[in-house]
Structure formats: structure tokens, C-alpha cells
Design a protein around this motif. Sequence first.
Motif, short mmCIF file in Angstrom:
data_model
loop_
_atom_site.label_atom_id
_atom_site.label_comp_id
_atom_site.label_asym_id
_atom_site.label_seq_id
_atom_site.Cartn_x
_atom_site.Cartn_y
_atom_site.Cartn_z
N GLU A 267 -6.04 10.93 -1.36
CA GLU A 267 -5.06 11.37 -2.35
C GLU A 267 -3.87 11.99 -1.62
O GLU A 267 -4.03 12.70 -0.64
N SER A 268 -2.71 11.73 -2.14
CA SER A 268 -1.51 12.30 -1.52
C SER A 268 -0.39 12.34 -2.52
O SER A 268 -0.10 11.35 -3.20
N ARG A 269 0.25 13.51 -2.63
CA ARG A 269 1.43 13.62 -3.47
C ARG A 269 2.68 13.27 -2.66
O ARG A 269 3.70 12.91 -3.23
N LYS A 270 2.56 13.36 -1.30
CA LYS A 270 3.74 13.17 -0.44
C LYS A 270 4.08 11.69 -0.24
O LYS A 270 5.25 11.32 -0.15
N TYR A 271 3.02 10.86 -0.15
CA TYR A 271 3.25 9.45 0.14
C TYR A 271 2.88 8.61 -1.07
O TYR A 271 1.85 8.84 -1.74
N ASP A 272 3.71 7.63 -1.36
CA ASP A 272 3.51 6.79 -2.54
C ASP A 272 2.20 6.03 -2.43
O ASP A 272 1.72 5.69 -1.33
N GLU A 273 1.67 5.75 -3.56
CA GLU A 273 0.43 5.00 -3.64
C GLU A 273 0.61 3.64 -2.94
O GLU A 273 1.60 2.95 -3.12
N GLY A 274 -0.38 3.28 -2.10
CA GLY A 274 -0.34 2.02 -1.38
C GLY A 274 0.29 2.11 -0.02
O GLY A 274 0.22 1.16 0.78
N THR A 275 0.96 3.23 0.27
CA THR A 275 1.54 3.39 1.62
C THR A 275 0.56 4.17 2.48
O THR A 275 -0.41 4.75 2.01
N VAL A 276 0.84 4.22 3.80
CA VAL A 276 -0.03 4.93 4.72
C VAL A 276 0.20 6.42 4.58
O VAL A 276 1.34 6.91 4.71
N ALA A 277 -0.87 7.14 4.29
CA ALA A 277 -0.78 8.59 4.12
C ALA A 277 -1.35 9.35 5.30
O ALA A 277 -1.06 10.55 5.45
#
Length: 760
Positions: free
Chosen positions: A695-705
Motif C-alpha cells: 500500500e502506498s499513498r505516495k506512489y500511484d497504483e501500478g507503479t513501483v513503490a
Amino acid sequence: MLLPTACTAGVGARDAASWFESEPAGLTTAGVPQRSKILAANGDTIATFFYQNRVDVPLGKIAPIVRQAVLAIEDNRFYEHGAIDLQGTLRALGSNLSNGQVTQGGSGITQQYVKNLLLTQADSDAERAEAKEVTPARKIRELRYAVALEKRLSKDEILRRYLNIAYYGDGAYGIEAAARHYFSKHASELDLTEAALLAGVIRYPYAYDPTRHPGDARKRRDTVLDRMAQLGWLDPAKAASAKEQPIKLDVDNVHSGCVSSKAPFFCDYVQREILTNPVFGKTAKDREKLLKRGGLTIRTTLDRRAQKAAQRAVDKHVPPKNSAHKAAAEAMVEPGTGEIKAMVVDRDLGPDKERGKTWINFAADAGHGSSIGMQAGSTFKAFTLAAALDEGLPFGTRLMAPREYTPVGYRNCDGDRVGDPGASLRNAADGEGGKQFSIVTGTQHSVNTFFLALEKKVGLCDTVRMAERLGMKQANGKPLEEYPAFTLGFNPVSPLRLAAAYAAFGARGKYCKPLAIKEIRDVSGHKLKVPGRDCEQAIDEGVADAVSYVLSGVLTKGTARGMGLGRDAAGKTGTVDNFSAAWFAGYTPDLASAVWVGDPRGGYKHPMESLCMDGRCYGAVFGATIPAPIWKQSMLGALSGTPASSFDRPPSHYFSKGSGEDRAKVPDVRGMELGDAVAKLRGAGFKTRVGKPVESRKYDEGTVAGQSPGSAEPGATITLHVSKGGRDEPGGGPGDGDPRPPVPPVTIPPLPGGRQQAPA
């Protein structure tokens, strides 16, 4: 008339006649010198050896006009009388005895053959003098032999042997050698005037030699033509026409030995192998007689393409008469067979006092070329490397390499401490120090102090034994000396032995002794015994594969960077103390080579520290400065048209501590689409795998977090975590414990070219 001369008092006429008619003891027609030839692997002649330049041929390969011309002038009744032509012999014998010297020739073909046979079979000056002496005893002995031969051999066979044994002047023995020498053609191709000329020479080869006395030779030729017409064997008009023709020669000089060979130092190696190896004869005299009289056909391992490529490369970079008086030598060996494919020196074979010449074969050991060898420098580090890998040390094994190293605690194979305490050694020439290196990077940068430390870790004796397993010994034939600096290459060796050792790495650990002779046949076509191929599995295949893996990096990232061949290849530079010499040894699975460059006058006295040669200045000469370019050029030429073979991947346990390469910062690919991120990491030399989504709020869904690790060795695997997105509420994010909606499966975009990245 002859019997009273032959018999002593008290011997009756009947006993004397019986003695004369009996076959002489020890009568043999063998031993007529034939020239030997050395052939390249493809059958090309690279040298001939002879006491007498003679090529024996059957009667069918001698033009009939030649036979007619010889019989006309020497013995026209040959096919009519027996062993003795009484009419001619008695006339000549009476005249010669009364004058005390040879004034008339009355001997028939058979008697002349016997005289030539006894002369060519003579091994000593005394025997030769006896064969030439003008005495009744000698003449009677010849007559007795002639009688015996007429019983044993046919007339045609006696004539054939006579034509093949007679001397035709200017170093040509036998009709075939004479035809090739004077007219550059075979005896079967001779015409009337040529046949008459050679037939006339036989009586007095020196007086009628057409190259020295063309006028007398022509008069003698015309005498032969007149005699043929007188006997009715030639039309008088044709004889008169032939006499009008001038002598036309097309001289082809055949030299004995290696000086004029196109592969002189390889030829010299083969010659010394035959002259020194007991398999070719019990004594040196026997072996020399076999080579120069035996009519041998010696087929060798020489590859003409490799030889030419090596000679061009050596001569280009170190010209034979260069202004700096430097020299270069190279030897090429086939992995898995030990066959010597090329052997070159940048000079002609000849007297050292003449500029651009030398009798010393710098490419070979003392026993095959008089060279005492040259210190090999850092090329010996390959043996320490092999010993370390043989003991299972992984590529990632790291040791501290100080700027100076004082050898302490080394023991030789007898268990004695050696070099203790030794002088401090430093990283001159090829490498640097002051930090840790792995087995891979220490080799790539050729760090002296690293290898001294590695040698101590492995053991000096184990390092020496590894070199010995791969055929190494001093060029003078003595065992390798054992001191801490062994790994730095202080032992004097030859390029040939070094090339053979490196060839074992290319053959996955199979070492073969250098081999130059494949087959020898005698004048009758029978095979002679020759030293066979001598190979053994010196080191495990996996160890050799690991050595090749490490040494490959020398050509791509190390001291010989840029010297690759465009195919799998590996090698090692070598720079000797004070720049006294420089080396490069390298190999592919198909061919190995070692190159030396130095000064025959003494490398320490004439170092290559500030070398200028023929208008080009190099500064200090390292292994990569001149030897490596020679190696690259010669290998490319020698392997042209040969399909590329590949090294095998080393066993996985060598990667237990990583690849051994220096760690590098991993590119930050967070926020990038997965396909783009994978492409960027692969472009930087890393592998990738996809871990669990996060889960990440910083990186868009589907991108490398996320990614790990942040730094790694080249070739390491980088794990990527793809973002599942996150809640908008403050404090929301990965790991906050709040409930989340189901996350759909991640769809991984294709890589460039349509390939799909599969999750690990």
C-alpha cells in the motif's frame, strides 16, 4: 685377365672364378640419401632437409627421351650385355692403370651405379676415399657387385636406380631433383634438348654444370645429340635443329634447413625435436642421418593461417629491425590437443650479429631453441587464482591489499620457510592497492599485494603445484623455484609453455603437452613411431570454468580492457619488474596464445620504461601496451572463419558470496511503471523480480513503490514492490491496520519487444 689380379698365390683359377661369381657379403642397395620434407597441417611444404638434394621417382615418371639420351652417351649396349661390358671395360681399365689416373670411361651403367652406390653409402671420409680410389682392387670389387646386382635386379630397375642416384651438378642428385632445379619441371616433362643436356652432365658434373659453364655444357649437349643420331635413335635433321637451340634454364634453388622456411622458428622446433628425441634414433648421429638422408615426410600441426596472422601481428608492433632493438615472440596452442598452431619471432633465423636475425627461438624452451626463457610477470597470477578456486574459494572472497606487502610465513613444498623476512613488495606495474579486493576485482586490476595475500591463504606449495600440473617449468628444464614472489612471475619460462598452460583453462582443465609432429612416413610410405598426444585432466572442469569466468573480466573491465575478440575470450596481462619485459596470455575454447615483448640484450639493462620505437613512443610498456594488441590481432586472424565456442558457466557455489564484482548503487526506479523500471535496471546490469504489492499513498497504483537492496554487485537481483494505492484519510497507509477494499491482481506490462516479465 682379371683373375690374376684378384687372386693371391696358391688360389686356383676355379676357386677364383667361384669367388667372383658369388654374391658379396653385406651387399645392400639401401642407404641412398633422400631429402626429407616438413609439411604444414594442410600439406604445404615449409622446409626440406638433405645431405644430397634427391627425390627418388619410378621409371615411369622419367621421360623416355631422358633414358635414350643417357643410354646413348653412357652405355648404348646396356640391354645387350651382362654386368660387364668387356669391350669397354678392358679398354678403360688398361688405359687408366697405365696412366695412374682416370683418363677413359668404359664402365657400363651397372658398374657406374655400383660406384655411386658405394660412394653415397660411405659414412666416413675414409670410406669415401676408398670408394674413389683408383686401384685394381676397387675396380674388381665394383665388377663383383655389378655381377651380383645383375642377378638380383632387372635391367629396367638398374637403370631407374642409376638415373636416381647420379649427380647432375649444382647440388642436384638424381634426375627428378635435376629437372626441378635446372628447369622447374618434373623429369617426366623434360624435352629433347633438356634431356640431352642432363645426360651430358653426368660424366663430369662440375665441368658441364650449365649454371657455371654454359658454353661447355652446350657443347656436351650437342655431343649427346650427335651420338643419338649416330646410333639411329634420333633423326639427324631433328638433332641438327635441336643443336641450334640455346640453353634455356629456369633455376629453382632448394635450400636445406629452416633458414629459408616461411615458418623458420617452428621448423627449427621440429628439427630439434627429431634431433634430440631418442624415439627417432639411439644416437645424435642416427637421428641426424634419419632426418637428412631418410626421405621422410613429416606432417606437422602448423596452421598456415594462424602462422601468417601471428607473424604479421608481431612484425607490425615490433618490427624485426626496430630502432629500440626490442624483440617479440608468440606461440599458439590448440586447447584439448596441445597442437602447436603457430610459433613466431619478429626476426629472421640466422646469425645474431646480423641485425634483424637470431638463432635463438624466444618462443620455445632451451631444448628446442636455446632460449633460457623470460620472467613471466603477472601472467603467473592465473595459477594462484586456479589454486584458490580449486580449494573452493568463492568469487566474493575479499582480502585486504595494502600498498606494500612484506612476505612472512611462506613455506615451500619441502615445508621450509622461504623469503622470511622478505623485502616489501608493492603494487607497481599493473595494479593498485590500499583497499579490499575480491578474487574477481583483484584479478581484473592485477593487484600484486592482493595476490601475495591470496597466495599465502592458499599456500605457496599449492600454487606451485597448480602451475606444475599445468605443465610449467623453467625454460632451462629445471623445476620452478619456490619463493613468495612466485605469483608475480619471477620464474623464466617460454611463451610456448605458458600458452599450453592457458590452453588447459580453455579445454576445461584438460592439459596437453605441446605437440608439433602428427605423423612421419619414410621413403616407402611406412609410418614411423612419433611421440603421441599426451593429455590429462589436470584440474576439475568446474575450476577451469571459474578461472575463465574471472579472466574474462580482464578483457572487459580489467588491465586489458578493450582487447576482446567479439567472442568468449579470457586472458591476463603481465608486466615484469622495472618494465624489463611485458606479456599477454589469453585464450578461447578454440585457441590459446602467449606473447612476450622484451630486449634480448637484457631486460633490466634495457628496460621499456620510456620506450620509443620507430618513431612511436609508448612511455612505460605494460602487458596491455604492446603484447595484448599483438595477441588480439593474431587471434582474430587465426580464428577468422572459425565458429565461436562458448565458455561453460562456473558451478553455483562460486557465487555463494556474490559475483565478486564491486558493489554499485542501484538506480532509483520508484514511481516508474513496472515495465520501464525493469528495463532501466536491466540496462544497468541488474536482474529483477516482483515481490508482494504494497500500500502506498505516495506512489500511484501500478507503479513501483519500493525496491531492495539499495546497492548491490552487478548482476544481482533487485526486488520490486508495486503500489496498491492507499486511503486518502490522514495517517492512512501501508501497515496502519485500517480495513481496505480488495485489491485486484496486478497486471504486469510487457517489456520492450513484446516479452512478458514473469513474477518470481
